[in-house]
Design a protein around this motif. Structure first.
Motif, PDB file in Angstrom:
ATOM      1  N   PHE A 101       0.797  -1.229   0.000  1.00 50.84           N
ATOM      2  CA  PHE A 101       0.000   0.000   0.000  1.00 50.84           C
ATOM      3  C   PHE A 101       0.833   1.284   0.000  1.00 50.84           C
ATOM      4  O   PHE A 101       0.273   2.377   0.013  1.00 50.84           O
ATOM      5  CB  PHE A 101      -0.936  -0.002   1.217  1.00 50.84           C
ATOM      6  N   HIS A 102       2.150   1.144   0.015  1.00 45.40           N
ATOM      7  CA  HIS A 102       3.042   2.307   0.025  1.00 45.40           C
ATOM      8  C   HIS A 102       2.719   3.247   1.189  1.00 45.40           C
ATOM      9  O   HIS A 102       2.656   4.463   1.036  1.00 45.40           O
ATOM     10  CB  HIS A 102       3.009   3.035  -1.320  1.00 45.40           C
ATOM     11  N   VAL A 103       2.473   2.631   2.338  1.00 43.69           N
ATOM     12  CA  VAL A 103       2.168   3.346   3.568  1.00 43.69           C
ATOM     13  C   VAL A 103       3.159   2.863   4.614  1.00 43.69           C
ATOM     14  O   VAL A 103       3.422   1.666   4.706  1.00 43.69           O
ATOM     15  CB  VAL A 103       0.723   3.050   4.046  1.00 43.69           C
ATOM     16  N   SER A 104       3.689   3.779   5.388  1.00 50.45           N
ATOM     17  CA  SER A 104       4.643   3.408   6.415  1.00 50.45           C
ATOM     18  C   SER A 104       4.009   3.491   7.791  1.00 50.45           C
ATOM     19  O   SER A 104       3.466   4.525   8.172  1.00 50.45           O
ATOM     20  CB  SER A 104       5.852   4.347   6.343  1.00 50.45           C
ATOM     21  N   TYR A 105       4.051   2.384   8.504  1.00 50.58           N
ATOM     22  CA  TYR A 105       3.589   2.321   9.884  1.00 50.58           C
ATOM     23  C   TYR A 105       4.796   2.073  10.784  1.00 50.58           C
ATOM     24  O   TYR A 105       5.725   1.375  10.380  1.00 50.58           O
ATOM     25  CB  TYR A 105       2.623   1.147  10.085  1.00 50.58           C
ATOM     26  N   MET A 106       4.752   2.600  11.991  1.00 50.72           N
ATOM     27  CA  MET A 106       5.740   2.219  12.989  1.00 50.72           C
ATOM     28  C   MET A 106       5.325   0.844  13.511  1.00 50.72           C
ATOM     29  O   MET A 106       4.183   0.422  13.327  1.00 50.72           O
ATOM     30  CB  MET A 106       5.786   3.250  14.117  1.00 50.72           C
ATOM     31  N   VAL A 107       6.243   0.144  14.155  1.00 49.32           N
ATOM     32  CA  VAL A 107       5.942  -1.207  14.624  1.00 49.32           C
ATOM     33  C   VAL A 107       4.740  -1.206  15.556  1.00 49.32           C
ATOM     34  O   VAL A 107       3.835  -2.028  15.426  1.00 49.32           O
ATOM     35  CB  VAL A 107       7.176  -1.850  15.293  1.00 49.32           C
ATOM     36  N   GLU A 108       4.685  -0.258  16.502  1.00 54.84           N
ATOM     37  CA  GLU A 108       3.545  -0.253  17.423  1.00 54.84           C
ATOM     38  C   GLU A 108       2.242   0.083  16.707  1.00 54.84           C
ATOM     39  O   GLU A 108       1.178  -0.393  17.104  1.00 54.84           O
ATOM     40  CB  GLU A 108       3.772   0.665  18.631  1.00 54.84           C
ATOM     41  N   GLY A 109       2.296   0.872  15.635  1.00 54.70           N
ATOM     42  CA  GLY A 109       1.103   1.143  14.837  1.00 54.70           C
ATOM     43  C   GLY A 109       0.627  -0.105  14.111  1.00 54.70           C
ATOM     44  O   GLY A 109      -0.568  -0.344  13.968  1.00 54.70           O
ATOM     45  N   THR A 110       1.574  -0.921  13.679  1.00 50.69           N
ATOM     46  CA  THR A 110       1.243  -2.183  13.041  1.00 50.69           C
ATOM     47  C   THR A 110       0.563  -3.103  14.048  1.00 50.69           C
ATOM     48  O   THR A 110      -0.426  -3.761  13.744  1.00 50.69           O
ATOM     49  CB  THR A 110       2.528  -2.864  12.497  1.00 50.69           C
ATOM     50  N   TRP A 111       1.077  -3.114  15.269  1.00 56.62           N
ATOM     51  CA  TRP A 111       0.495  -3.929  16.340  1.00 56.62           C
ATOM     52  C   TRP A 111      -0.956  -3.533  16.575  1.00 56.62           C
ATOM     53  O   TRP A 111      -1.837  -4.370  16.673  1.00 56.62           O
ATOM     54  CB  TRP A 111       1.341  -3.739  17.598  1.00 56.62           C
ATOM     55  N   ARG A 112      -1.228  -2.235  16.606  1.00 51.04           N
ATOM     56  CA  ARG A 112      -2.604  -1.770  16.823  1.00 51.04           C
ATOM     57  C   ARG A 112      -3.509  -2.099  15.642  1.00 51.04           C
ATOM     58  O   ARG A 112      -4.667  -2.448  15.814  1.00 51.04           O
ATOM     59  CB  ARG A 112      -2.616  -0.278  17.094  1.00 51.04           C
TER      60      ARG A 112
END
Length: 102
Positions: free
Chosen positions: A89-100
């Motif tokens: 999706f060409h979107v960057s999440y931080m690791v904790e954002g991915t967890w959520r």
């Protein structure tokens, strides 16, 4: 939040999520003071988020498994999920954002 309830130490949580202990300490404090609602991310202003259609696609891609996406590992990790989200999706999440998100 389950880790907080389970009595996990900040260092353990930070290591698992690959974040700083300071971040985990802040989340735990917010959780203690305001409950689960206090610990939920309010997100970054203007940050691109996945819509329902994209989340459905992500679920399908995760179900396809690691090998379908070029990983030889035995199970998904937050870092692997984060990488897949970026690729799809060409979107960057931080690791904790991915967890959520997951």
């Amino acid at each position: 939040m389950e880790r907080f309830k389970g009595g996990k130490k900040n260092k353990h949580i930070a290591d698992v999520l690959r974040v700083t202990e300071r971040s985990v300490d802040r989340w735990r404090r917010q959780w203690r003071e305001r409950g689960e609602a206090g610990a939920l991310s309010r997100g970054s202003p203007g940050r691109t988020r996945l819509n329902e259609r994209q989340i459905a696609r992500l679920e399908r891609e995760l179900e396809r498994g690691l090998l379908a996406h070029g990983w030889a590992a035995q199970r998904w990790t937050l870092t692997g999920n984060r990488t897949l989200i970026g690729r799809l999706f060409h979107v960057s999440y931080m690791v904790e954002g991915t967890w959520r998100l997951l």
